[in-house]
Design a protein around this motif. Structure first.
Motif, PDB file in Angstrom:
ATOM      1  N   MET A   1       0.851  -1.174   0.000  1.00 55.58           N
ATOM      2  CA  MET A   1       0.000   0.000   0.000  1.00 55.58           C
ATOM      3  C   MET A   1       0.898   1.239   0.000  1.00 55.58           C
ATOM      4  O   MET A   1       1.896   1.295   0.689  1.00 55.58           O
ATOM      5  N   SER A   2       0.528   2.201  -0.780  1.00 51.51           N
ATOM      6  CA  SER A   2       1.296   3.431  -0.940  1.00 51.51           C
ATOM      7  C   SER A   2       1.380   4.202   0.374  1.00 51.51           C
ATOM      8  O   SER A   2       0.462   4.179   1.183  1.00 51.51           O
ATOM      9  N   SER A   3       2.492   4.896   0.556  1.00 51.15           N
ATOM     10  CA  SER A   3       2.683   5.657   1.798  1.00 51.15           C
ATOM     11  C   SER A   3       2.399   7.146   1.612  1.00 51.15           C
ATOM     12  O   SER A   3       2.775   7.943   2.461  1.00 51.15           O
ATOM     13  N   VAL A   4       1.742   7.527   0.524  1.00 52.07           N
ATOM     14  CA  VAL A   4       1.414   8.934   0.338  1.00 52.07           C
ATOM     15  C   VAL A   4       0.332   9.354   1.328  1.00 52.07           C
ATOM     16  O   VAL A   4      -0.447   8.535   1.811  1.00 52.07           O
ATOM     17  N   THR A   5       0.314  10.654   1.620  1.00 54.95           N
ATOM     18  CA  THR A   5      -0.724  11.218   2.473  1.00 54.95           C
ATOM     19  C   THR A   5      -1.393  12.358   1.712  1.00 54.95           C
ATOM     20  O   THR A   5      -0.926  12.766   0.645  1.00 54.95           O
ATOM     21  N   LEU A   6      -2.459  12.885   2.272  1.00 58.18           N
ATOM     22  CA  LEU A   6      -3.146  14.000   1.631  1.00 58.18           C
ATOM     23  C   LEU A   6      -2.236  15.209   1.456  1.00 58.18           C
ATOM     24  O   LEU A   6      -2.370  15.951   0.488  1.00 58.18           O
ATOM     25  N   GLU A   7      -1.306  15.404   2.380  1.00 53.33           N
ATOM     26  CA  GLU A   7      -0.386  16.539   2.271  1.00 53.33           C
ATOM     27  C   GLU A   7       0.392  16.504   0.965  1.00 53.33           C
ATOM     28  O   GLU A   7       0.754  17.553   0.423  1.00 53.33           O
ATOM     29  N   ASP A   8       0.636  15.312   0.434  1.00 55.43           N
ATOM     30  CA  ASP A   8       1.373  15.162  -0.818  1.00 55.43           C
ATOM     31  C   ASP A   8       0.601  15.718  -2.012  1.00 55.43           C
ATOM     32  O   ASP A   8       1.172  15.915  -3.084  1.00 55.43           O
ATOM     33  N   PHE A   9      -0.704  15.950  -1.834  1.00 53.27           N
ATOM     34  CA  PHE A   9      -1.549  16.426  -2.928  1.00 53.27           C
ATOM     35  C   PHE A   9      -2.077  17.839  -2.706  1.00 53.27           C
ATOM     36  O   PHE A   9      -2.879  18.323  -3.494  1.00 53.27           O
ATOM     37  N   ASP A  10      -1.632  18.506  -1.651  1.00 50.54           N
ATOM     38  CA  ASP A  10      -2.120  19.852  -1.344  1.00 50.54           C
ATOM     39  C   ASP A  10      -1.244  20.897  -2.018  1.00 50.54           C
ATOM     40  O   ASP A  10      -0.531  21.656  -1.378  1.00 50.54           O
ATOM     41  N   ASP A  11      -1.300  20.904  -3.344  1.00 53.25           N
ATOM     42  CA  ASP A  11      -0.422  21.750  -4.138  1.00 53.25           C
ATOM     43  C   ASP A  11      -1.116  22.031  -5.462  1.00 53.25           C
ATOM     44  O   ASP A  11      -1.831  21.177  -5.975  1.00 53.25           O
ATOM     45  N   ASP A  12      -0.886  23.190  -6.040  1.00 58.33           N
ATOM     46  CA  ASP A  12      -1.571  23.522  -7.294  1.00 58.33           C
ATOM     47  C   ASP A  12      -1.042  22.744  -8.498  1.00 58.33           C
ATOM     48  O   ASP A  12      -1.592  22.844  -9.590  1.00 58.33           O
ATOM     49  N   THR A  13      -0.001  21.967  -8.311  1.00 62.87           N
ATOM     50  CA  THR A  13       0.485  21.094  -9.380  1.00 62.87           C
ATOM     51  C   THR A  13      -0.156  19.706  -9.304  1.00 62.87           C
ATOM     52  O   THR A  13       0.224  18.812 -10.048  1.00 62.87           O
ATOM     53  N   CYS A  14      -1.127  19.553  -8.403  1.00 59.42           N
ATOM     54  CA  CYS A  14      -1.767  18.257  -8.175  1.00 59.42           C
ATOM     55  C   CYS A  14      -3.225  18.272  -8.616  1.00 59.42           C
ATOM     56  O   CYS A  14      -3.884  19.310  -8.592  1.00 59.42           O
ATOM     57  N   LEU A  15      -3.697  17.087  -8.965  1.00 59.86           N
ATOM     58  CA  LEU A  15      -5.084  16.874  -9.352  1.00 59.86           C
ATOM     59  C   LEU A  15      -5.640  15.730  -8.520  1.00 59.86           C
ATOM     60  O   LEU A  15      -4.990  14.684  -8.389  1.00 59.86           O
ATOM     61  N   ILE A  16      -6.820  15.929  -7.964  1.00 57.58           N
ATOM     62  CA  ILE A  16      -7.538  14.868  -7.255  1.00 57.58           C
ATOM     63  C   ILE A  16      -8.820  14.639  -8.030  1.00 57.58           C
ATOM     64  O   ILE A  16      -9.641  15.550  -8.165  1.00 57.58           O
ATOM     65  N   TYR A  17      -8.981  13.440  -8.563  1.00 55.56           N
ATOM     66  CA  TYR A  17     -10.008  13.140  -9.558  1.00 55.56           C
ATOM     67  C   TYR A  17     -10.918  12.024  -9.053  1.00 55.56           C
ATOM     68  O   TYR A  17     -10.511  10.877  -8.960  1.00 55.56           O
ATOM     69  N   GLY A  18     -12.154  12.386  -8.714  1.00 51.88           N
ATOM     70  CA  GLY A  18     -13.145  11.408  -8.262  1.00 51.88           C
ATOM     71  C   GLY A  18     -13.967  10.896  -9.430  1.00 51.88           C
ATOM     72  O   GLY A  18     -14.582  11.672 -10.149  1.00 51.88           O
ATOM     73  N   ILE A  19     -13.962   9.592  -9.612  1.00 58.73           N
ATOM     74  CA  ILE A  19     -14.706   8.942 -10.693  1.00 58.73           C
ATOM     75  C   ILE A  19     -15.935   8.281 -10.087  1.00 58.73           C
ATOM     76  O   ILE A  19     -15.843   7.641  -9.043  1.00 58.73           O
ATOM     77  N   GLY A  20     -17.086   8.410 -10.747  1.00 60.04           N
ATOM     78  CA  GLY A  20     -18.253   7.692 -10.255  1.00 60.04           C
ATOM     79  C   GLY A  20     -19.562   8.363 -10.585  1.00 60.04           C
ATOM     80  O   GLY A  20     -19.637   9.248 -11.431  1.00 60.04           O
ATOM     81  N   ASN A  21     -20.582   7.924  -9.862  1.00 59.54           N
ATOM     82  CA  ASN A  21     -21.933   8.425 -10.071  1.00 59.54           C
ATOM     83  C   ASN A  21     -22.663   8.361  -8.736  1.00 59.54           C
ATOM     84  O   ASN A  21     -22.999   7.269  -8.262  1.00 59.54           O
ATOM     85  N   ALA A  22     -22.902   9.508  -8.150  1.00 62.50           N
ATOM     86  CA  ALA A  22     -23.558   9.567  -6.834  1.00 62.50           C
ATOM     87  C   ALA A  22     -24.991   9.051  -6.875  1.00 62.50           C
ATOM     88  O   ALA A  22     -25.571   8.764  -5.835  1.00 62.50           O
ATOM     89  N   GLY A  23     -25.568   8.904  -8.051  1.00 63.87           N
ATOM     90  CA  GLY A  23     -26.919   8.375  -8.193  1.00 63.87           C
ATOM     91  C   GLY A  23     -26.975   6.871  -8.316  1.00 63.87           C
ATOM     92  O   GLY A  23     -28.041   6.304  -8.544  1.00 63.87           O
ATOM     93  N   ARG A  24     -25.825   6.213  -8.153  1.00 62.23           N
ATOM     94  CA  ARG A  24     -25.762   4.757  -8.231  1.00 62.23           C
ATOM     95  C   ARG A  24     -25.082   4.177  -6.985  1.00 62.23           C
ATOM     96  O   ARG A  24     -24.127   3.410  -7.080  1.00 62.23           O
TER      97      ARG A  24
END
Length: 156
Positions: free
Chosen positions: A1-24
């Motif tokens: 399991m990866s050892s990254v944390t949320l802090e690793d993504f708190d930067d404007d060079t980062c993208l957090i991409y949620g895939i899915g459908n809240a209606g399903r």
């Protein structure tokens, strides 16, 4: 399991991409993760994206980033709660369909834009995918475990 944390993504060079459908039901886990980030005020500097599925155009989107976190529900029964790991580019035939894979997006990015961000995938186990709004209690527990892990609390 990866050892990254949320802090690793708190930067404007980062993208957090949620895939899915809240209606399903549990297919909405990717969006629920983004909703959780918003509610908690986490990763405010990162770009956020919600989409029903990946698109070939997402290769262009990730080409502008240094680090990307994709979040999606999984039906894989070998996943008890969630998995978090690095993804690798791989051209497959999903680029010809509506269900393009993360590795194919990465391979397209690499081939078309001659660069590749560091990509991590958070796959959260879901159980029900019917036309209904709201996560099942089991999927919510898995989301809670995943967010705790990314906060460095490492509960499973």
């Amino acid at each position: 399991m990866s050892s990254v944390t949320l802090e690793d993504f708190d930067d404007d060079t980062c993208l957090i991409y949620g895939i899915g459908n809240a209606g399903r039901q549990d297919d909405g886990l990717g969006w629920a993760f983004i909703d959780w980030l918003d509610a908690q005020g986490r990763c405010a500097n990162a770009q956020r994206q919600r989409n029903y599925q990946l698109l070939i155009e997402d290769a262009d989107l990730i080409s502008t980033k240094e680090r990307v976190l994709f979040i999606d529900a999984t039906k894989d029964q070998t996943v008890t709660s969630f998995t978090l790991g690095r993804a690798a580019p791989k051209m497959d035939f999903t680029f010809t369909s509506h269900a393009i894979s993360i590795p194919a997006i990465m391979a397209t990015c690499q081939q078309c834009f001659h660069r590749l961000p560091e990509v991590h995938v958070l796959a959260i186990r879901g159980f029900e995918f019917d036309l209904e709004i709201g996560l099942t209690p089991a999927a919510q527990r898995n989301l809670d475990a995943a967010t705790a892990h990314l906060l460095g609390e490492h509960r499973l």
